[in-house]
Scaffold this motif. Structure first.
Motif, mmCIF file in Angstrom:
data_model
loop_
_atom_site.group_PDB
_atom_site.id
_atom_site.type_symbol
_atom_site.label_atom_id
_atom_site.label_comp_id
_atom_site.label_asym_id
_atom_site.label_seq_id
_atom_site.Cartn_x
_atom_site.Cartn_y
_atom_site.Cartn_z
ATOM 1 N N GLN A 84 3.149 -4.644 11.837
ATOM 2 C CA GLN A 84 4.389 -4.284 10.531
ATOM 3 C C GLN A 84 5.158 -4.950 10.763
ATOM 4 N N THR A 85 5.331 -6.177 12.187
ATOM 5 C CA THR A 85 5.899 -7.399 12.003
ATOM 6 C C THR A 85 5.914 -8.143 10.978
ATOM 7 N N LEU A 86 4.209 -8.252 10.762
ATOM 8 C CA LEU A 86 3.847 -9.572 9.617
ATOM 9 C C LEU A 86 4.671 -8.746 8.250
ATOM 10 N N PHE A 87 4.587 -7.755 8.389
ATOM 11 C CA PHE A 87 5.013 -6.884 6.949
ATOM 12 C C PHE A 87 5.763 -7.545 6.593
ATOM 13 N N ALA A 88 7.026 -6.849 7.898
ATOM 14 C CA ALA A 88 8.674 -7.704 7.658
ATOM 15 C C ALA A 88 8.900 -9.019 7.633
ATOM 16 N N ARG A 89 7.954 -10.214 8.413
ATOM 17 C CA ARG A 89 8.267 -11.825 7.898
ATOM 18 C C ARG A 89 8.228 -11.904 6.489
ATOM 19 N N LEU A 90 6.579 -11.465 6.649
ATOM 20 C CA LEU A 90 6.693 -11.148 4.524
ATOM 21 C C LEU A 90 7.767 -11.061 3.931
ATOM 22 N N LEU A 91 8.171 -10.937 3.828
ATOM 23 C CA LEU A 91 9.028 -8.925 3.054
ATOM 24 C C LEU A 91 10.557 -10.255 2.968
ATOM 25 N N THR A 92 10.785 -11.060 3.783
ATOM 26 C CA THR A 92 11.823 -11.912 4.617
ATOM 27 C C THR A 92 11.666 -13.293 4.594
ATOM 28 N N PHE A 93 10.895 -13.811 3.790
ATOM 29 C CA PHE A 93 9.958 -15.199 3.854
ATOM 30 C C PHE A 93 11.389 -15.869 3.377
ATOM 31 N N ALA A 94 11.345 -17.344 3.835
ATOM 32 C CA ALA A 94 12.531 -17.752 3.120
ATOM 33 C C ALA A 94 12.155 -19.023 2.254
ATOM 34 N N MET A 95 10.721 -18.256 1.735
ATOM 35 C CA MET A 95 10.684 -18.802 -0.018
ATOM 36 C C MET A 95 9.326 -18.384 -0.781
ATOM 37 N N PRO A 96 10.364 -18.942 -1.527
ATOM 38 C CA PRO A 96 9.081 -17.622 -2.789
ATOM 39 C C PRO A 96 7.625 -17.225 -2.420
ATOM 40 N N THR A 97 7.101 -16.316 -1.877
ATOM 41 C CA THR A 97 5.564 -16.041 -2.031
ATOM 42 C C THR A 97 5.177 -14.962 -2.985
ATOM 43 N N VAL A 98 3.744 -15.621 -3.261
ATOM 44 C CA VAL A 98 3.475 -14.874 -3.764
ATOM 45 C C VAL A 98 1.288 -14.671 -3.364
ATOM 46 N N ALA A 99 0.930 -13.169 -3.455
ATOM 47 C CA ALA A 99 -0.111 -12.973 -3.103
ATOM 48 C C ALA A 99 -1.524 -13.080 -4.169
ATOM 49 N N ALA A 100 -2.274 -14.392 -4.033
ATOM 50 C CA ALA A 100 -3.228 -14.260 -5.353
ATOM 51 C C ALA A 100 -5.080 -13.425 -4.594
ATOM 52 N N ILE A 101 -4.682 -12.453 -5.864
ATOM 53 C CA ILE A 101 -6.300 -11.181 -4.691
ATOM 54 C C ILE A 101 -7.608 -11.260 -5.989
ATOM 55 N N PRO A 102 -8.227 -12.049 -5.529
ATOM 56 C CA PRO A 102 -9.762 -12.508 -6.085
ATOM 57 C C PRO A 102 -10.119 -11.498 -6.013
ATOM 58 N N GLY A 103 -10.551 -9.827 -4.824
ATOM 59 C CA GLY A 103 -11.203 -9.275 -4.856
ATOM 60 C C GLY A 103 -10.799 -7.664 -4.127
ATOM 61 N N HIS A 104 -10.911 -7.357 -3.594
ATOM 62 C CA HIS A 104 -10.548 -5.649 -3.184
ATOM 63 C C HIS A 104 -9.474 -5.566 -1.795
ATOM 64 N N THR A 105 -8.500 -4.862 -2.228
ATOM 65 C CA THR A 105 -7.213 -5.187 -0.952
ATOM 66 C C THR A 105 -7.118 -3.849 -0.622
ATOM 67 N N PHE A 106 -7.730 -3.393 0.320
ATOM 68 C CA PHE A 106 -7.135 -1.472 0.891
ATOM 69 C C PHE A 106 -6.291 -1.656 1.597
ATOM 70 N N GLY A 107 -5.861 -0.915 1.587
ATOM 71 C CA GLY A 107 -4.630 -0.217 2.687
ATOM 72 C C GLY A 107 -3.775 -0.984 3.133
ATOM 73 N N GLY A 108 -3.958 -1.502 4.394
ATOM 74 C CA GLY A 108 -2.689 -3.102 5.184
ATOM 75 C C GLY A 108 -2.813 -3.864 4.262
ATOM 76 N N GLY A 109 -4.243 -4.455 3.668
ATOM 77 C CA GLY A 109 -4.027 -5.601 2.508
ATOM 78 C C GLY A 109 -3.110 -5.096 1.903
ATOM 79 N N ALA A 110 -3.688 -4.652 1.070
ATOM 80 C CA ALA A 110 -2.663 -3.972 -0.223
ATOM 81 C C ALA A 110 -1.287 -3.744 0.650
ATOM 82 N N ILE A 111 -1.288 -3.298 1.363
ATOM 83 C CA ILE A 111 0.643 -3.229 1.900
ATOM 84 C C ILE A 111 0.888 -4.939 1.982
ATOM 85 N N LEU A 112 0.398 -5.568 2.796
ATOM 86 C CA LEU A 112 0.222 -7.362 3.080
ATOM 87 C C LEU A 112 0.947 -7.462 1.400
#
Length: 236
Positions: A84-112
């Protein structure tokens, strides 16, 4: 292990091993160590920038490392805190962030992925899925709050209570992802989008995100309790 490269001002954080496609990239403690170290490297860069996270092959990430959890039930609460600390870090990251999803993203991967500012997913293969309901897995309060704050409420509800799998086009229609692209174009599409926003990097961006997501961040940063007991019961 995860690794980092760059396309101009855009940092690309690969979630899996270099040269090894189709790995599921679960969040085991060593993986968390590596990702945290690489994010610090990106943060220490001085100047305009953006961050894209991606993987190679069939998976973005399957999320929590269930095998590690079953063998380390007494450490699960602390482990979930780290995730959850990792999720919070990305949620507030001081840069624009983009997830590039090439295939399956499940559970925590989807939350990330949901913790990013923008999501690009492969259009023809792979699923966005929150399968906790189908496997009897609990969600920490911060993770639910993150999803509710970043994604459409009704469709998040449906995804959570049904465990439905959404293909790329369905995921975009549901509001889970922002763009879809052909398999060979997922990463380049994400990088192109990120490149347009590199000059927004900085303190102001971080402050906006902190204020915008104050409620889920408070939960993400609060220690979890009791999840270890649920794992022990399941293991028995």
């Amino acid at each position: 292990m995860p690794y980092l490269d760059r396309v101009g001002e855009v940092f690309v954080l690969h979630l899996g091993n270099e040269g090894e496609p189709d790995t599921p990239n679960p969040f085991n403690p060593r993986w968390l160590d590596e990702v945290e170290e690489l994010l610090t490297e990106v943060e220490n860069f001085d100047g305009p920038g953006a961050l894209v996270t991606t993987a190679e092959g069939k998976f973005y990430s399957t999320g929590l490392d269930t095998d590690w959890i079953l063998h380390n039930a007494d450490q699960v609460n602390g482990y979930i805190d780290r995730v959850q600390t990792l999720f919070a870090r990305l949620l507030t990251f001081a840069m624009p962030t983009v997830a590039a999803i090439p295939g399956h993203t499940f559970g925590g991967g989807a939350i990330l992925a949901a913790a990013h500012d923008h999501i690009v997913m492969r259009e023809d293969r792979g699923f966005f899925c929150l399968p906790g309901i189908t496997i009897g897995a609990s969600y920490a309060p911060g993770s639910i709050a993150l999803l509710a704050s970043r994604l459409p409420t009704r469709t998040v509800h449906d995804a959570l209570v049904t465990g439905r799998r959404y293909g790329g086009i369905e995921a975009m229609s549901a509001g889970f992802v922002d763009q879809v692209a052909a398999a060979d174009d997922v990463l380049s599409t994400a990088v192109d989008y990120a490149r347009t926003l590199t000059r927004t990097r900085g303190r102001t961006l971080h402050e906006i995100k902190e204020l915008l997501y104050a409620e889920p961040l408070a939960l993400l940063r609060s220690p979890v309790v009791g999840i270890d007991k649920q794992v022990i019961l399941k293991d028995n």
